[in-house]
Design a protein around this motif. Structure first.
Motif, PDB file in Angstrom:
ATOM      1  N   MET A   1      20.342  21.836   3.776  1.00  0.00           N
ATOM      2  CA  MET A   1      18.964  21.894   4.229  1.00  0.00           C
ATOM      3  C   MET A   1      18.845  21.159   5.563  1.00  0.00           C
ATOM      4  O   MET A   1      19.297  20.034   5.705  1.00  0.00           O
ATOM      5  N   ALA A   2      18.261  21.775   6.527  1.00  0.00           N
ATOM      6  CA  ALA A   2      18.092  21.174   7.847  1.00  0.00           C
ATOM      7  C   ALA A   2      16.877  20.242   7.857  1.00  0.00           C
ATOM      8  O   ALA A   2      16.016  20.306   6.984  1.00  0.00           O
ATOM      9  N   SER A   3      16.834  19.402   8.853  1.00  0.00           N
ATOM     10  CA  SER A   3      15.709  18.474   9.009  1.00  0.00           C
ATOM     11  C   SER A   3      14.522  19.191   9.641  1.00  0.00           C
ATOM     12  O   SER A   3      14.688  20.077  10.481  1.00  0.00           O
ATOM     13  N   SER A   4      13.330  18.775   9.249  1.00  0.00           N
ATOM     14  CA  SER A   4      12.120  19.353   9.839  1.00  0.00           C
ATOM     15  C   SER A   4      11.918  18.774  11.238  1.00  0.00           C
ATOM     16  O   SER A   4      12.267  17.617  11.512  1.00  0.00           O
ATOM     17  N   LYS A   5      11.351  19.575  12.117  1.00  0.00           N
ATOM     18  CA  LYS A   5      11.083  19.115  13.484  1.00  0.00           C
ATOM     19  C   LYS A   5      10.111  17.932  13.473  1.00  0.00           C
ATOM     20  O   LYS A   5      10.218  17.033  14.297  1.00  0.00           O
ATOM     21  N   ASP A   6       9.178  17.930  12.536  1.00  0.00           N
ATOM     22  CA  ASP A   6       8.221  16.825  12.438  1.00  0.00           C
ATOM     23  C   ASP A   6       8.923  15.513  12.103  1.00  0.00           C
ATOM     24  O   ASP A   6       8.613  14.476  12.679  1.00  0.00           O
ATOM     25  N   PHE A   7       9.881  15.553  11.159  1.00  0.00           N
ATOM     26  CA  PHE A   7      10.606  14.338  10.792  1.00  0.00           C
ATOM     27  C   PHE A   7      11.451  13.853  11.963  1.00  0.00           C
ATOM     28  O   PHE A   7      11.492  12.660  12.258  1.00  0.00           O
ATOM     29  N   VAL A   8      12.119  14.776  12.639  1.00  0.00           N
ATOM     30  CA  VAL A   8      12.944  14.408  13.796  1.00  0.00           C
ATOM     31  C   VAL A   8      12.080  13.732  14.859  1.00  0.00           C
ATOM     32  O   VAL A   8      12.443  12.676  15.386  1.00  0.00           O
ATOM     33  N   GLN A   9      10.939  14.316  15.164  1.00  0.00           N
ATOM     34  CA  GLN A   9      10.052  13.721  16.174  1.00  0.00           C
ATOM     35  C   GLN A   9       9.536  12.361  15.716  1.00  0.00           C
ATOM     36  O   GLN A   9       9.396  11.441  16.524  1.00  0.00           O
ATOM     37  N   TYR A  10       9.264  12.216  14.437  1.00  0.00           N
ATOM     38  CA  TYR A  10       8.816  10.928  13.902  1.00  0.00           C
ATOM     39  C   TYR A  10       9.878   9.849  14.125  1.00  0.00           C
ATOM     40  O   TYR A  10       9.569   8.749  14.576  1.00  0.00           O
ATOM     41  N   ILE A  11      11.135  10.162  13.852  1.00  0.00           N
ATOM     42  CA  ILE A  11      12.217   9.190  14.056  1.00  0.00           C
ATOM     43  C   ILE A  11      12.357   8.873  15.538  1.00  0.00           C
ATOM     44  O   ILE A  11      12.520   7.705  15.918  1.00  0.00           O
ATOM     45  N   VAL A  12      12.296   9.874  16.395  1.00  0.00           N
ATOM     46  CA  VAL A  12      12.355   9.645  17.848  1.00  0.00           C
ATOM     47  C   VAL A  12      11.240   8.686  18.258  1.00  0.00           C
ATOM     48  O   VAL A  12      11.474   7.705  18.980  1.00  0.00           O
ATOM     49  N   ASP A  13      10.031   8.926  17.799  1.00  0.00           N
ATOM     50  CA  ASP A  13       8.893   8.060  18.131  1.00  0.00           C
ATOM     51  C   ASP A  13       9.081   6.648  17.584  1.00  0.00           C
ATOM     52  O   ASP A  13       8.784   5.666  18.268  1.00  0.00           O
ATOM     53  N   GLN A  14       9.574   6.539  16.362  1.00  0.00           N
ATOM     54  CA  GLN A  14       9.760   5.226  15.735  1.00  0.00           C
ATOM     55  C   GLN A  14      10.816   4.392  16.453  1.00  0.00           C
ATOM     56  O   GLN A  14      10.748   3.167  16.450  1.00  0.00           O
ATOM     57  N   CYS A  15      11.804   5.020  17.054  1.00  0.00           N
ATOM     58  CA  CYS A  15      12.889   4.307  17.744  1.00  0.00           C
ATOM     59  C   CYS A  15      12.602   4.091  19.227  1.00  0.00           C
ATOM     60  O   CYS A  15      13.386   3.442  19.926  1.00  0.00           O
ATOM     61  N   SER A  16      11.481   4.596  19.716  1.00  0.00           N
ATOM     62  CA  SER A  16      11.210   4.644  21.147  1.00  0.00           C
ATOM     63  C   SER A  16      11.136   3.279  21.829  1.00  0.00           C
ATOM     64  O   SER A  16      11.283   3.196  23.047  1.00  0.00           O
ATOM     65  N   GLY A  17      10.955   2.216  21.083  1.00  0.00           N
ATOM     66  CA  GLY A  17      10.926   0.883  21.678  1.00  0.00           C
ATOM     67  C   GLY A  17      12.293   0.423  22.175  1.00  0.00           C
ATOM     68  O   GLY A  17      12.399  -0.568  22.898  1.00  0.00           O
ATOM     69  N   ALA A  18      13.338   1.168  21.847  1.00  0.00           N
ATOM     70  CA  ALA A  18      14.701   0.794  22.231  1.00  0.00           C
ATOM     71  C   ALA A  18      15.106   1.370  23.586  1.00  0.00           C
ATOM     72  O   ALA A  18      16.064   0.900  24.193  1.00  0.00           O
TER      73      ALA A  18
END
Length: 106
Positions: A1-18
């Protein structure tokens, strides 16, 4: 099962402080990069961080598991809702990862 685009974007946003966080589709799921360094994977709507000794003491819970069949063990990060925590993990991981290899021009 592939990852949803929404989840991927959420992780990108959550890590953006780095730094500059980018997810690139690979093998049906995603590699996730900070300032050009790949530091983790997003597979089946789960976030995995390359295992390093530098980040081990910062983990709230340590769980190693392969992100897909046949893969090496990665840190599985279940607590993805804390922006500051994820950013700190990414920063510390990337400090010890090698610089990306320069692509040769043709």
């Amino acid at each position: 099962m592939a990852s949803s685009k929404d989840f991927v974007q959420y992780i990108v946003d959550q890590c953006s402080g780095a730094g500059d966080i980018v997810a690139k589709k690979m093998f049906g799921d995603y590699g996730i990069y900070c300032n050009g360094k790949i530091f983790g994977l997003i597979c089946d709507d789960c976030f995995y961080l390359k295992p390093t000794e530098a980040v081990r003491p910062l983990l709230r819970t340590e769980e190693l598991r392969p992100p897909y069949e046949g893969a090496k063990q990665y840190f599985y990060i279940a607590d993805v809702d804390d922006h500051d925590y994820l950013s700190k993990l990414v920063i510390e991981t990337c400090k010890v990862l090698p610089e990306p290899k320069q692509k040769r021009k043709k």
